[in-house]
Design a protein around this motif. Structure first.
Motif, short mmCIF file in Angstrom:
data_model
loop_
_atom_site.label_atom_id
_atom_site.label_comp_id
_atom_site.label_asym_id
_atom_site.label_seq_id
_atom_site.Cartn_x
_atom_site.Cartn_y
_atom_site.Cartn_z
N GLU A 76 0.96 -1.07 0.37
CA GLU A 76 0.19 -0.38 -0.10
C GLU A 76 1.09 1.23 0.01
O GLU A 76 0.71 2.21 -0.86
CB GLU A 76 -0.89 -0.11 1.34
N ILE A 77 1.64 1.60 0.85
CA ILE A 77 2.82 2.29 1.70
C ILE A 77 3.45 2.87 -0.36
O ILE A 77 3.90 3.73 -0.73
CB ILE A 77 3.98 1.95 1.76
N ASN A 79 3.30 1.98 -3.12
CA ASN A 79 1.72 1.76 -4.54
C ASN A 79 1.19 4.09 -3.94
O ASN A 79 1.37 4.98 -5.04
CB ASN A 79 0.45 1.51 -4.82
N GLU A 80 1.16 4.31 -2.58
CA GLU A 80 1.00 5.88 -2.60
C GLU A 80 2.00 6.85 -2.67
O GLU A 80 2.12 7.75 -3.63
CB GLU A 80 -0.18 5.53 -1.15
N TYR A 81 3.25 6.62 -2.47
CA TYR A 81 3.84 7.01 -2.42
C TYR A 81 5.15 6.50 -3.94
O TYR A 81 5.78 7.88 -3.61
CB TYR A 81 5.11 6.81 -1.05
N ARG A 213 -1.52 6.68 10.75
CA ARG A 213 -2.71 5.89 9.99
C ARG A 213 -2.68 4.62 11.04
O ARG A 213 -2.67 3.41 10.52
CB ARG A 213 -2.02 5.62 8.52
N TYR A 219 -7.47 -0.78 5.12
CA TYR A 219 -7.36 0.37 3.37
C TYR A 219 -6.66 -0.29 2.65
O TYR A 219 -6.35 -0.62 2.10
CB TYR A 219 -6.85 1.13 3.49
N SER A 220 -4.93 -1.27 3.22
CA SER A 220 -4.36 -2.31 3.01
C SER A 220 -5.06 -3.47 2.18
O SER A 220 -4.72 -3.90 0.92
CB SER A 220 -3.27 -2.19 3.90
N SER A 223 -7.27 -2.84 -0.65
CA SER A 223 -6.08 -1.53 -2.09
C SER A 223 -6.29 -3.38 -2.69
O SER A 223 -6.15 -3.67 -3.65
CB SER A 223 -5.78 -1.35 -1.95
#
Length: 248
Positions: A76-77, A79-81, A213, A219-220, A223
């Motif tokens: 998740e991190i 893909n976010e950052y 968070r 949320y991970s 996704s």
């Protein structure tokens, strides 16, 4: 609509009632789900998609023994950052998940680089009861000692509590000096407890963006579930007759 409405224990969730068209997402950190729950939820495992050192687009520089929670949250991190916007190639993000154990993991544009695992605050506080004449500290006791962490202890509980804080501070300070992260993401049950210490350390070292968070794992999983469903069932997501549950 990608919004977290409520978090509940799995046992409570299983009591229902549940909408038959819902997609169910479960995070499970105890021993493996029972056959009854598996039949109920039809779980998916992230490990089934973790092959050749990758989880979908996330490169993983770590053994296949990487914990599912660390793997899913790192995905998740990353893909976010490092995927959306794609102008952070020199950025370093550290994900600190503090619960029973505290994991400190480095994520960069090259993927999941690795990290450390240390005992969590509550576990450290409980370890003192292993001594013949010591008692465990409660987490509330430990937290209450934080403002006095610069004092020289003169009572046994104070000595134990400040010992825990000194260990945490020493480890985190050295970790930040060695890896120099630009972003620090805090999650887990003790994220709020560690936040003041990390703020204090970074104020002395260098500017860094710190964010809490609390529901990162939920949320991970959402996704990742979307990505799995899109892979296995191309086309728009539609309500299913039976719930589907990625687990770790």
């Amino acid at each position: 609509n990608d919004e977290l409405i409520r978090v509940m224990p799995l046992a409570q969730f299983l009591q229902g009632p549940r909408h038959p068209g819902a997609i169910s997402i479960c995070s499970e950190v105890r021993p493996h789900l029972t056959p009854e729950i598996v039949n109920e939820l039809h779980p998916l495992s992230p490990l089934a998609y973790f092959t050749a050192g990758r989880l979908f687009n996330l490169p993983v520089h770590y053994a296949s023994t990487l914990g599912h929670d660390r793997l899913v949250q790192a995905h998740e991190i990353f893909n976010e950052y490092f995927v959306v916007g794609a102008d952070n190639h020199s950025c370093k993000a550290v994900l600190i998940d503090s619960g029973t154990f505290t994991t400190v993991d480095l994520i960069t544009a090259q993927g999941f680089e690795g990290g450390h695992i240390i005992p969590g605050l509550h576990l450290l506080a409980n370890l003192f009861e292993k001594g013949a004449k010591l008692s465990a500290l409660s987490l509330d006791q430990l937290i209450s000692f934080y403002p006095r962490k610069r004092e020289l202890p003169q009572t046994t509980p104070h000595a134990m509590g400040l010992g825990v804080w000194q260990m945490q501070e020493g480890f985190l300070r050295q970790w930040f000096l060695q890896h120099h992260p630009d972003k620090i993401i805090l999650t887990g049950g003790q994220a709020q407890t560690l936040h003041p210490l990390i703020q204090e350390i970074m104020a002395e070292l260098y500017p860094s963006h710190i964010v809490i968070r609390p529901h990162l794992i939920h949320y991970s999983l959402l996704s990742l579930a979307k990505k799995i469903l899109a892979t296995e069932r191309p086309g728009p997501l539609i309500a299913m007759e039976e719930p589907l549950c990625p687990t770790f």
